[in-house]
Each structure stands twice: as structure tokens, then as C-alpha cells.
Design a protein around this motif. Structure first.
Motif, mmCIF file in Angstrom:
data_model
loop_
_atom_site.group_PDB
_atom_site.id
_atom_site.type_symbol
_atom_site.label_atom_id
_atom_site.label_comp_id
_atom_site.label_asym_id
_atom_site.label_seq_id
_atom_site.Cartn_x
_atom_site.Cartn_y
_atom_site.Cartn_z
ATOM 1 N N UNK A 81 84.444 31.684 103.009
ATOM 2 C CA UNK A 81 85.266 31.184 103.683
ATOM 3 C C UNK A 81 84.669 30.103 104.678
ATOM 4 N N UNK A 82 83.380 30.478 105.172
ATOM 5 C CA UNK A 82 82.663 29.671 106.032
ATOM 6 C C UNK A 82 82.113 28.442 105.112
ATOM 7 N N UNK A 83 81.818 28.641 104.043
ATOM 8 C CA UNK A 83 81.062 27.631 103.183
ATOM 9 C C UNK A 83 82.059 26.687 102.868
ATOM 10 N N UNK A 84 83.545 27.090 102.884
ATOM 11 C CA UNK A 84 84.675 26.390 102.321
ATOM 12 C C UNK A 84 85.625 25.914 103.577
ATOM 13 N N UNK A 89 90.726 23.767 106.756
ATOM 14 C CA UNK A 89 91.367 22.890 107.894
ATOM 15 C C UNK A 89 92.273 21.686 107.386
ATOM 16 N N UNK A 90 91.863 21.536 106.005
ATOM 17 C CA UNK A 90 92.438 20.283 105.466
ATOM 18 C C UNK A 90 93.967 20.557 104.967
ATOM 19 N N UNK A 91 94.132 21.907 104.464
ATOM 20 C CA UNK A 91 95.342 22.374 103.949
ATOM 21 C C UNK A 91 95.824 23.578 104.513
ATOM 22 N N UNK A 92 95.757 23.856 105.856
ATOM 23 C CA UNK A 92 95.938 25.167 106.606
ATOM 24 C C UNK A 92 97.644 25.186 106.358
ATOM 25 N N UNK A 93 98.421 23.979 106.805
ATOM 26 C CA UNK A 93 99.845 24.112 106.661
ATOM 27 C C UNK A 93 100.350 24.707 105.241
ATOM 28 N N UNK A 94 99.705 23.999 104.326
ATOM 29 C CA UNK A 94 100.153 24.349 102.776
ATOM 30 C C UNK A 94 99.837 25.946 102.484
ATOM 31 N N UNK A 95 98.513 26.268 103.061
ATOM 32 C CA UNK A 95 97.871 27.533 102.548
ATOM 33 C C UNK A 95 99.084 28.636 103.387
ATOM 34 N N UNK A 172 99.689 28.105 82.014
ATOM 35 C CA UNK A 172 100.868 27.847 81.760
ATOM 36 C C UNK A 172 101.947 27.202 82.599
ATOM 37 N N UNK A 173 101.640 27.033 83.868
ATOM 38 C CA UNK A 173 102.300 26.066 84.760
ATOM 39 C C UNK A 173 101.495 24.931 85.409
ATOM 40 N N UNK A 174 100.346 24.799 84.833
ATOM 41 C CA UNK A 174 99.455 23.789 84.891
ATOM 42 C C UNK A 174 98.884 23.638 86.668
ATOM 43 N N UNK A 175 98.658 24.931 86.988
ATOM 44 C CA UNK A 175 98.222 24.890 88.246
ATOM 45 C C UNK A 175 96.675 24.945 88.388
ATOM 46 N N UNK A 176 95.988 23.749 88.646
ATOM 47 C CA UNK A 176 94.581 23.685 88.579
ATOM 48 C C UNK A 176 93.865 23.103 89.866
ATOM 49 N N UNK A 177 94.904 23.410 90.847
ATOM 50 C CA UNK A 177 94.232 22.960 92.185
ATOM 51 C C UNK A 177 93.342 24.265 92.722
ATOM 52 N N UNK A 178 92.197 24.355 92.921
ATOM 53 C CA UNK A 178 91.498 25.510 93.394
ATOM 54 C C UNK A 178 91.895 26.265 94.542
ATOM 55 N N UNK A 179 92.619 25.452 95.727
ATOM 56 C CA UNK A 179 93.397 26.205 96.826
ATOM 57 C C UNK A 179 94.188 26.926 96.611
ATOM 58 N N UNK A 180 95.062 26.270 95.571
ATOM 59 C CA UNK A 180 96.436 26.892 95.196
ATOM 60 C C UNK A 180 96.181 28.023 94.291
ATOM 61 N N UNK A 181 95.276 28.147 93.381
ATOM 62 C CA UNK A 181 95.035 29.488 92.598
ATOM 63 C C UNK A 181 94.411 30.385 93.442
ATOM 64 N N UNK A 182 93.464 30.129 94.437
ATOM 65 C CA UNK A 182 93.092 31.161 95.376
ATOM 66 C C UNK A 182 94.054 31.819 96.088
ATOM 67 N N UNK A 183 94.930 31.087 96.676
ATOM 68 C CA UNK A 183 96.140 31.693 97.766
ATOM 69 C C UNK A 183 96.829 32.523 96.721
ATOM 70 N N UNK A 184 97.169 31.876 95.511
ATOM 71 C CA UNK A 184 98.205 32.793 94.891
ATOM 72 C C UNK A 184 97.761 34.115 94.307
ATOM 73 N N UNK A 185 96.273 34.196 93.962
ATOM 74 C CA UNK A 185 95.496 35.433 93.746
ATOM 75 C C UNK A 185 95.438 36.301 94.754
ATOM 76 N N UNK A 186 94.905 35.708 95.799
ATOM 77 C CA UNK A 186 94.794 36.787 97.206
ATOM 78 C C UNK A 186 96.228 37.165 97.702
ATOM 79 N N UNK A 187 97.310 36.425 97.669
ATOM 80 C CA UNK A 187 98.391 36.894 98.164
ATOM 81 C C UNK A 187 99.282 37.669 97.327
ATOM 82 N N UNK A 188 98.936 37.864 96.083
ATOM 83 C CA UNK A 188 99.634 38.701 95.207
ATOM 84 C C UNK A 188 98.954 39.827 94.668
ATOM 85 N N UNK A 189 97.521 39.694 94.666
ATOM 86 C CA UNK A 189 96.719 40.581 94.116
ATOM 87 C C UNK A 189 95.501 41.085 94.798
ATOM 88 N N UNK A 190 95.557 40.916 96.096
ATOM 89 C CA UNK A 190 94.647 41.513 96.827
ATOM 90 C C UNK A 190 93.294 41.253 96.546
#
Length: 234
Positions: A81-84, A89-95, A172-190
Motif C-alpha cells: 500500500x505504501x508503494x502504491x 490519493x488519486x482514487x480514494x473517492x471511488x475506492x 467476463x465483465x471486461x474489468x481491467x482496471x487494477x484498482x477496481x480489481x483489487x478493491x473487488x477482491x479485497x472487499x468480497x474475499x478478504x
């Protein structure tokens, strides 16, 4: 002689590590979600214990050794997280919006299934924390008078499913944004979802680690608000 070997912690430590490394090699050769090391190791160990009728307590003589690393491994996610941090900071609202909406939608779905399948109050309390880290889920389930042991099993199952199908859902849903992928996995599958996120990339791993923490906090905050609803309908 065999009994002494089976109760040896070294046997189960070596077996667990061996399966994890084997899965990594298989994953390199065949890109199959079943060969995700964490998922593969869990499935093989469960099948092995069932086939050989070896009690879980026997496995835990060595298997519990790995639980010592859960907290350090979770804290280590902060390194990514520190490295990224620039992405936070850029996407905190969306996250934060994604995590909050995910938790709310998940809670609504649990209540919907409770009505559909006529769950009792205990089962509802057991399922509400299924998508957060085990340590937090146990506390939430216990505070709601849920079945804590079943909550742990459901949390593990949720994590395994998320790690298995996460990448397929992204394609399947063409989700290729790395931020979106990370948030989805962390918030649903710990944690298990985060292990998969780390495989996908540093950004996904960092965002997934952040999502575990925030999701747990949001659930703990929202759970007291669900109590009146539960009291009214159940």
C-alpha cells in the motif's frame, strides 16, 4: 510407528508447504484457478483428511504453526500500500464508494436470502460477516449471537470462491482496471482474495489489502444498525 508419524507436527508442516509449492509450479504450467496455491492447498488437505479419516486436530499439530504468520502477513500488506499510495490519493473517492456500496449490497442480499430461504435469526447473524477477515467476522458473529464456528467455515468458503472465480469475472465483465480489481477482491474475499490480487499485480494487492481493513471497519459500524431490522423481521 504410523501413529507417531501422523501426530508429528513436522509431517503436516512439510506437507502444507509442499502442496503450496507444488501448486505454484502447476500454476506456472497450467493457468487454472484451481491451482492457485492457497486454494489448491486447502482443497487437497481437506480431501486427504476426509479420505484417510484423519481428525482435524491431528493436522493442527503442525497446521496451526501457519496461523502464527497471519497477523504479520496482514501487516506486511501495508508495504504494498505504501508503494502504491499514489493510487489511493488519486482514487480514494471511488475506492471508498465501492467498498461502502459493496458492503451495503452484500447486507441487503443476505437479508433477501434470509427471507427467501426462511433463515432463523442465528443463521442470519452467522452469514452477515462472511465477506470480512476471519478475526473480525468471529467478533461480529459472536456479538449477534451467530454460530461462530459456522461463520469461520463460511468466511473460508467465501474466500476460496472469490479467489477461484475473481479473474474469470473480471474477464467476463471486461474489468481491467487494477484498482477496481483489487478493491473487488479485497472487499468480497478478504485475505484469500488478496492473495489472488497479489498474483495479479502490486496495485491490485495494495488496493485489496486496503479494502480488507476498510470493509471490516464498515461492517463493524453498520452491524449495530441492522439489529433493529433483525428484531423487527425475525
Amino acid at each position: 510407528m504410523l501413529d507417531k508419524i501422523l501426530i508429528s507436527p513436522i509431517l503436516w508442516i512439510v506437507l502444507t508447504i509442499g502442496l503450496y509449492l507444488l501448486a505454484g509450479k502447476l500454476k506456472e504450467k497450467w493457468s487454472n484457478p484451481l491451482f492457485t496455491p492457497l486454494v489448491f492447498s486447502i482443497i487437497v488437505i481437506i480431501v486427504l483428511l476426509l479420505i484417510t479419516d484423519i481428525p482435524l486436530e491431528t493436522y493442527r499439530t503442525g497446521g496451526q504453526f501457519f496461523s502464527l504468520f497471519v497477523t504479520p502477513a496482514t501487516v506486511a500488506l501495508a508495504i504494498k500500500l505504501e508503494k502504491n499510495f499514489v493510487y489511493l490519493k488519486k482514487y480514494y473517492t471511488a475506492i471508498l464508494t465501492g467498498i461502502f456500496s459493496g458492503v451495503i449490497f452484500h447486507t441487503i442480499m443476505i437479508y433477501a436470502f434470509a427471507f427467501l430461504f426462511q433463515f432463523d435469526r442465528d443463521m442470519l447473524a452467522t452469514l452477515i460477516p462472511k465477506s470480512i477477515a476471519t478475526a473480525i467476522a468471529v467478533g461480529v458473529s459472536g456479538s449477534l449471537d451467530g454460530i461462530v464456528s459456522l461463520t469461520v467455515a463460511v468466511v473460508v468458503f467465501t474466500g476460496v470462491i472469490g479467489a477461484l472465480i475473481g479473474q474469470t469475472v473480471f474477464k467476463l465483465f471486461n474489468i481491467d482496471d487494477p484498482v477496481a480489481q483489487g478493491v473487488a477482491l479485497g472487499s468480497s474475499s478478504h485475505a484469500m482474495g488478496t492473495a489472488k490480487a497479489i498474483e495479479l499485480g502490486d496495485i491490485q494487492g495494495a488496493m485489496s489489502g486496503l479494502s480488507i481493513v476498510v470493509t471490516g471497519i464498515v461492517v463493524v459500524i453498520l452491524v449495530p444498525l441492522t439489529v433493529p431490522i433483525t428484531n423487527f423481521f425475525f
